[in-house]
Structure formats: C-alpha cells, structure tokens
Enzyme design. Structure first.
Site, PDB file in Angstrom:
ATOM      1  N   GLY A  95      -1.407 -91.615  45.414  1.00  0.00           N
ATOM      2  CA  GLY A  95      -2.291 -92.051  44.345  1.00  0.00           C
ATOM      3  C   GLY A  95      -1.720 -91.650  43.003  1.00  0.00           C
ATOM      4  O   GLY A  95      -0.575 -91.196  42.900  1.00  0.00           O
ATOM      5  N   GLY A  97      -1.175 -87.637  43.142  1.00  0.00           N
ATOM      6  CA  GLY A  97      -0.257 -86.990  44.065  1.00  0.00           C
ATOM      7  C   GLY A  97      -0.048 -87.770  45.341  1.00  0.00           C
ATOM      8  O   GLY A  97      -0.397 -88.951  45.432  1.00  0.00           O
ATOM      9  N   ASP A 122     -18.953 -88.287  44.429  1.00  0.00           N
ATOM     10  CA  ASP A 122     -18.017 -89.383  44.639  1.00  0.00           C
ATOM     11  C   ASP A 122     -18.193 -89.973  46.044  1.00  0.00           C
ATOM     12  O   ASP A 122     -17.207 -90.308  46.712  1.00  0.00           O
ATOM     13  CB  ASP A 122     -16.580 -88.899  44.445  1.00  0.00           C
ATOM     14  CG  ASP A 122     -15.600 -90.038  44.179  1.00  0.00           C
ATOM     15  OD1 ASP A 122     -16.060 -91.143  43.808  1.00  0.00           O
ATOM     16  OD2 ASP A 122     -14.378 -89.830  44.345  1.00  0.00           O
ATOM     17  N   LYS A 155      -1.648 -82.276  50.900  1.00  0.00           N
ATOM     18  CA  LYS A 155      -1.895 -82.983  49.652  1.00  0.00           C
ATOM     19  C   LYS A 155      -1.144 -82.267  48.534  1.00  0.00           C
ATOM     20  O   LYS A 155      -1.355 -81.073  48.303  1.00  0.00           O
ATOM     21  CB  LYS A 155      -3.395 -83.024  49.354  1.00  0.00           C
ATOM     22  CG  LYS A 155      -3.799 -83.917  48.198  1.00  0.00           C
ATOM     23  CD  LYS A 155      -5.326 -84.013  48.131  1.00  0.00           C
ATOM     24  CE  LYS A 155      -5.783 -84.977  47.054  1.00  0.00           C
ATOM     25  NZ  LYS A 155      -7.269 -85.109  47.022  1.00  0.00           N
TER      26      LYS A 155
END
Length: 246
Positions: free
Chosen positions: A23, A26, A135, A43
């Site tokens: 993304g 990262g 989110d 990640k």
C-alpha cells in the site's frame, strides 16, 4: 525494499517467504519465524513516511498488541530495520469480505449471521475497553478457518491504524480519518468527539452491502469523498428489499 529471501534481523531472524500486498504506507509479507516454528504476517513501514503515518503505524501496534480475543488479529512483535518500523501479526489464510463483495457473490444468510455475529463480538470487546476501531469496512473483516477444525469459520477484525480511545479527552485527531464509504457523519468532523457507535454504523453499511451486493450510495462513490460524506448525512438509505432476491 524487501523481497523474497530477505531477512529481518533482530533478536531472532525472520525469513521473508513471499509478498502479500503493498500500500501507500508499506508492504506486507508472509515470513517464517524459525525460533517459534510458525509463519507470520510481516508489515513493514516504508522509510521516510510522514510523521502522521508513522504515528498511525505505532498506534496500530500498541493498541492491537494488548488484545486477547479470538476475533481480533494478534500483533506479535514490533521492531525497526534500517530506520523502517515493522510489526508481525498472526498469519491468516483466507480472504476478506471486500473480496466477496467485489466478485458480487451472494453470501448465504446463515453465513452472514455467523460473520457479523463474530464481528460484533470483536467490537463488543473493543468497546468495553473504550476503543473505537474507526475503520470498519469489508476489507477489514477477514474470513479464515480454525487451524485445528477446518469446518469452523473464524472472523478476524484487522487494521487498527486509526483506532481511538473514545473515553480519553487527549485522544482527538486534527485529521479526519476513515473510509468515506462507511463513515458516519460524526466521524467526518475535524477534532470530532464520537463513541463506539461509529463502528456499529460502519458495520451496518457493510452488512447492507453484503446483502444487496452493492453500496447504498453506489452512485456517489464515483463523485468522490465529499459527495459520499454528504450522502451519509443527508440521504436516506434505500430499503434493502429493493435489491434483495424474492
């Protein structure tokens, strides 16, 4: 930039197996942890990211590392490599609800009840601790299976980068964060104060989209974020019966 075969040195070595996604902030990799003999999702935040993105990354690690719930993804470790922050999470096999919606597939009612029941269990755990996810959307509801009994569907709520402590006066962001497709009006205000209901609204929008196989404000999506946020505030949601099969 990392690639397959690279290693992340820290107190032990993680071996990069394959990329899983990338993304703006990262990359995510499947990695092998030989010390614990397990695969993890690694990640890695790209070097030189804006301080706000760095803060979001560390917030995700700090909040999620303290969770202990079967429907919340677990953060295992946090560290830095060549000035790039990284974290490891439990590695999940499966797909997210967004992938199912994109393919316009009908989800059986009993499966919907299971998916959203488990999602509500996860949110109940968060909200009892004064945390709003902020989110919730199809891409952040991941469907996997129990590693010991493949008949059991397990739902994992993921990505806590913009989660907020809604009971703390000091946890107020000057930035408006979230996905405009699912944000309730109170979340789309600068320095907004809101509570757990932002997650319930977003989950309701996600459920609508799963049932109807389209977003309630589908036509507004192409018009951009401002039009979507206005629709959440001023437009009535069409009844699901308009789109559901008889």
């Amino acid at each position: 930039m990392l690639s397959s075969g690279s290693q992340i040195p820290h107190t032990k070595t993680l071996e990069i197996v394959e990329p899983l996604g990338e993304g703006g902030m990262g990359q995510v990799f499947r990695a092998y942890d030989p010390t614990m003999d397990r695969y993890v999702a690694l990640k890695v935040l790209k070097p030189g990211m804006h301080p706000l993105e760095q803060e979001r990354f560390h917030r995700e690690a700090l909040i999620a590392a303290n969770f202990s719930h079967p429907n919340l993804v677990r953060v295992l470790e946090v560290g830095e490599h060549h000035d790039a922050a990284w974290l490891t999470m439990e590695y999940l096999r499966g797909r997210d609800v967004g992938d199912i919606i994109t393919n316009r597939k009908m989800i059986a009612f009993r499966v919907l009840v299971d998916i959203f029941g488990q999602s509500l269990d996860a949110l109940s755990y968060l909200h009892a601790r004064g945390i709003a996810h902020c989110d919730i959307k199809p891409e952040n509801i991941f469907i996997t299976r129990d590693p010991y009994d493949r008949r059991l569907v397990v739902v994992k709520v993921i990505d806590f980068g913009i989660a907020r402590h809604f009971n703390r006066e000091d946890d107020v962001s000057e930035q408006i964060s979230g996905d405009p497709r699912y944000m309730p009006p109170e979340q789309a205000v600068q320095n907004a104060r809101f509570d757990h209901r932002v997650d319930l609204y977003a989950l309701g929008m996600t459920l609508y989209e799963c049932i109807c196989r389209l977003h309630p404000f589908e036509r507004k999506i192409e018009e951009g974020a401002r039009a979507l946020l206005a629709a959440h505030k001023d437009t009535a949601v069409p009844p699901p019966s308009l789109y559901m099969p008889s």
